[in-house]
Design a protein around this motif. Structure first.
Motif, mmCIF file in Angstrom:
data_model
loop_
_atom_site.group_PDB
_atom_site.id
_atom_site.type_symbol
_atom_site.label_atom_id
_atom_site.label_comp_id
_atom_site.label_asym_id
_atom_site.label_seq_id
_atom_site.Cartn_x
_atom_site.Cartn_y
_atom_site.Cartn_z
ATOM 1 N N ALA A 5 0.834 -1.207 0.000
ATOM 2 C CA ALA A 5 0.000 0.000 0.000
ATOM 3 C C ALA A 5 0.865 1.252 0.000
ATOM 4 O O ALA A 5 0.554 2.234 -0.682
ATOM 5 C CB ALA A 5 -0.943 -0.005 1.199
ATOM 6 N N LEU A 6 1.950 1.226 0.738
ATOM 7 C CA LEU A 6 2.862 2.378 0.749
ATOM 8 C C LEU A 6 3.521 2.586 -0.609
ATOM 9 O O LEU A 6 3.651 3.721 -1.081
ATOM 10 C CB LEU A 6 3.929 2.203 1.828
ATOM 11 C CG LEU A 6 3.458 2.374 3.261
ATOM 12 C CD1 LEU A 6 4.585 2.064 4.226
ATOM 13 C CD2 LEU A 6 2.940 3.781 3.484
ATOM 14 N N TYR A 7 3.934 1.490 -1.243
ATOM 15 C CA TYR A 7 4.532 1.602 -2.573
ATOM 16 C C TYR A 7 3.530 2.167 -3.575
ATOM 17 O O TYR A 7 3.871 3.021 -4.398
ATOM 18 C CB TYR A 7 5.031 0.251 -3.059
ATOM 19 C CG TYR A 7 6.245 -0.281 -2.323
ATOM 20 C CD1 TYR A 7 7.147 0.578 -1.714
ATOM 21 C CD2 TYR A 7 6.492 -1.644 -2.247
ATOM 22 C CE1 TYR A 7 8.253 0.095 -1.045
ATOM 23 C CE2 TYR A 7 7.595 -2.137 -1.583
ATOM 24 C CZ TYR A 7 8.474 -1.265 -0.981
ATOM 25 O OH TYR A 7 9.565 -1.745 -0.319
ATOM 26 N N ALA A 8 2.293 1.691 -3.507
ATOM 27 C CA ALA A 8 1.271 2.199 -4.418
ATOM 28 C C ALA A 8 0.985 3.668 -4.155
ATOM 29 O O ALA A 8 0.738 4.443 -5.086
ATOM 30 C CB ALA A 8 0.000 1.375 -4.286
ATOM 31 N N LEU A 9 1.030 4.080 -2.889
ATOM 32 C CA LEU A 9 0.812 5.486 -2.550
ATOM 33 C C LEU A 9 1.936 6.362 -3.098
ATOM 34 O O LEU A 9 1.684 7.450 -3.630
ATOM 35 C CB LEU A 9 0.709 5.645 -1.037
ATOM 36 C CG LEU A 9 0.439 7.050 -0.521
ATOM 37 C CD1 LEU A 9 -0.910 7.557 -1.025
ATOM 38 C CD2 LEU A 9 0.498 7.069 0.992
ATOM 39 N N VAL A 10 3.165 5.876 -3.012
ATOM 40 C CA VAL A 10 4.304 6.619 -3.567
ATOM 41 C C VAL A 10 4.159 6.765 -5.076
ATOM 42 O O VAL A 10 4.379 7.846 -5.637
ATOM 43 C CB VAL A 10 5.637 5.930 -3.190
ATOM 44 C CG1 VAL A 10 6.802 6.514 -3.971
ATOM 45 C CG2 VAL A 10 5.879 6.049 -1.700
ATOM 46 N N VAL A 11 3.756 5.689 -5.748
ATOM 47 C CA VAL A 11 3.549 5.743 -7.202
ATOM 48 C C VAL A 11 2.438 6.731 -7.537
ATOM 49 O O VAL A 11 2.542 7.505 -8.497
ATOM 50 C CB VAL A 11 3.232 4.340 -7.759
ATOM 51 C CG1 VAL A 11 2.766 4.410 -9.200
ATOM 52 C CG2 VAL A 11 4.446 3.445 -7.644
ATOM 53 N N CYS A 12 1.395 6.757 -6.727
ATOM 54 C CA CYS A 12 0.290 7.675 -6.956
ATOM 55 C C CYS A 12 0.759 9.126 -6.839
ATOM 56 O O CYS A 12 0.449 9.960 -7.704
ATOM 57 C CB CYS A 12 -0.831 7.397 -5.952
ATOM 58 S SG CYS A 12 -2.279 8.427 -6.176
ATOM 59 N N VAL A 13 1.489 9.437 -5.800
ATOM 60 C CA VAL A 13 1.974 10.810 -5.597
ATOM 61 C C VAL A 13 2.925 11.219 -6.716
ATOM 62 O O VAL A 13 2.834 12.335 -7.252
ATOM 63 C CB VAL A 13 2.648 10.936 -4.214
ATOM 64 C CG1 VAL A 13 3.376 12.258 -4.076
ATOM 65 C CG2 VAL A 13 1.614 10.773 -3.118
ATOM 66 N N LEU A 14 3.823 10.329 -7.099
ATOM 67 C CA LEU A 14 4.766 10.650 -8.161
ATOM 68 C C LEU A 14 4.076 10.816 -9.511
ATOM 69 O O LEU A 14 4.453 11.682 -10.311
ATOM 70 C CB LEU A 14 5.847 9.573 -8.255
ATOM 71 C CG LEU A 14 6.844 9.536 -7.093
ATOM 72 C CD1 LEU A 14 7.800 8.359 -7.261
ATOM 73 C CD2 LEU A 14 7.602 10.840 -6.989
ATOM 74 N N MET A 43 -5.190 0.824 -6.141
ATOM 75 C CA MET A 43 -4.339 -0.221 -5.574
ATOM 76 C C MET A 43 -4.001 0.086 -4.120
ATOM 77 O O MET A 43 -3.946 -0.822 -3.282
ATOM 78 C CB MET A 43 -3.058 -0.362 -6.398
ATOM 79 C CG MET A 43 -3.273 -0.985 -7.752
ATOM 80 S SD MET A 43 -1.791 -0.980 -8.773
ATOM 81 C CE MET A 43 -0.678 -1.940 -7.801
ATOM 82 N N THR A 44 -3.783 1.371 -3.814
ATOM 83 C CA THR A 44 -3.494 1.763 -2.437
ATOM 84 C C THR A 44 -4.649 1.406 -1.523
ATOM 85 O O THR A 44 -4.454 0.817 -0.459
ATOM 86 C CB THR A 44 -3.214 3.275 -2.354
ATOM 87 O OG1 THR A 44 -2.105 3.595 -3.192
ATOM 88 C CG2 THR A 44 -2.914 3.695 -0.929
ATOM 89 N N TRP A 45 -5.874 1.760 -1.938
ATOM 90 C CA TRP A 45 -7.045 1.431 -1.128
ATOM 91 C C TRP A 45 -7.205 -0.075 -0.969
ATOM 92 O O TRP A 45 -7.524 -0.569 0.107
ATOM 93 C CB TRP A 45 -8.310 2.018 -1.751
ATOM 94 C CG TRP A 45 -8.467 3.467 -1.463
ATOM 95 C CD1 TRP A 45 -8.360 4.493 -2.350
ATOM 96 C CD2 TRP A 45 -8.732 4.076 -0.200
ATOM 97 N NE1 TRP A 45 -8.546 5.688 -1.722
ATOM 98 C CE2 TRP A 45 -8.778 5.462 -0.401
ATOM 99 C CE3 TRP A 45 -8.933 3.566 1.082
ATOM 100 C CZ2 TRP A 45 -9.026 6.353 0.637
ATOM 101 C CZ3 TRP A 45 -9.174 4.460 2.115
ATOM 102 C CH2 TRP A 45 -9.216 5.823 1.886
ATOM 103 N N ARG A 49 -6.820 -1.825 2.693
ATOM 104 C CA ARG A 49 -7.995 -2.495 3.248
ATOM 105 C C ARG A 49 -7.728 -3.985 3.459
ATOM 106 O O ARG A 49 -8.161 -4.556 4.452
ATOM 107 C CB ARG A 49 -9.160 -2.307 2.298
ATOM 108 C CG ARG A 49 -10.465 -2.640 2.900
ATOM 109 C CD ARG A 49 -11.588 -2.056 2.112
ATOM 110 N NE ARG A 49 -12.817 -2.386 2.798
ATOM 111 C CZ ARG A 49 -13.953 -2.601 2.208
ATOM 112 N NH1 ARG A 49 -14.050 -2.486 0.906
ATOM 113 N NH2 ARG A 49 -15.018 -2.903 2.902
ATOM 114 N N ARG A 50 -7.020 -4.576 2.535
ATOM 115 C CA ARG A 50 -6.686 -5.996 2.650
ATOM 116 C C ARG A 50 -5.762 -6.233 3.841
ATOM 117 O O ARG A 50 -5.888 -7.218 4.551
ATOM 118 C CB ARG A 50 -6.014 -6.444 1.363
ATOM 119 C CG ARG A 50 -5.683 -7.895 1.305
ATOM 120 C CD ARG A 50 -5.127 -8.232 -0.055
ATOM 121 N NE ARG A 50 -4.441 -9.489 -0.007
ATOM 122 C CZ ARG A 50 -3.440 -9.813 -0.776
ATOM 123 N NH1 ARG A 50 -3.002 -8.967 -1.675
ATOM 124 N NH2 ARG A 50 -2.867 -10.984 -0.666
ATOM 125 N N GLY A 51 -4.845 -5.305 4.077
ATOM 126 C CA GLY A 51 -3.907 -5.443 5.191
ATOM 127 C C GLY A 51 -4.565 -5.268 6.551
ATOM 128 O O GLY A 51 -4.113 -5.830 7.533
#
Length: 60
Positions: A5-14, A43-45, A49-51
């Motif tokens: 989720a953190l990786y997906a959040l970083v990709v989203c921000v970038l 993907m972040t959500w 949520r899965r975690g």
């Protein structure tokens, strides 16, 4: 928050930053970056949520 989720959040921000830069430079390639931001946001959500062991099934 799970690592994916953190990786997906970083990709989203970038990708949002890349979209802003593309549109400021007058390039329509920013549309691709906006689509990637939307995908990575979903993907972040999903992974967050899965975690947490979210209620119910994610698929339905």
């Amino acid at each position: 928050m799970p690592r994916l989720a953190l990786y997906a959040l970083v990709v989203c921000v970038l990708s949002v930053a890349a979209a802003v830069v593309s549109f400021v430079q007058g390039s329509w390639l920013g549309i691709v970056w906006v689509l990637m931001a939307g995908l990575s946001s979903n993907m972040t959500w999903y992974y967050a949520r899965r975690g947490r062991g979210g209620r119910g099934s994610v698929t339905g």
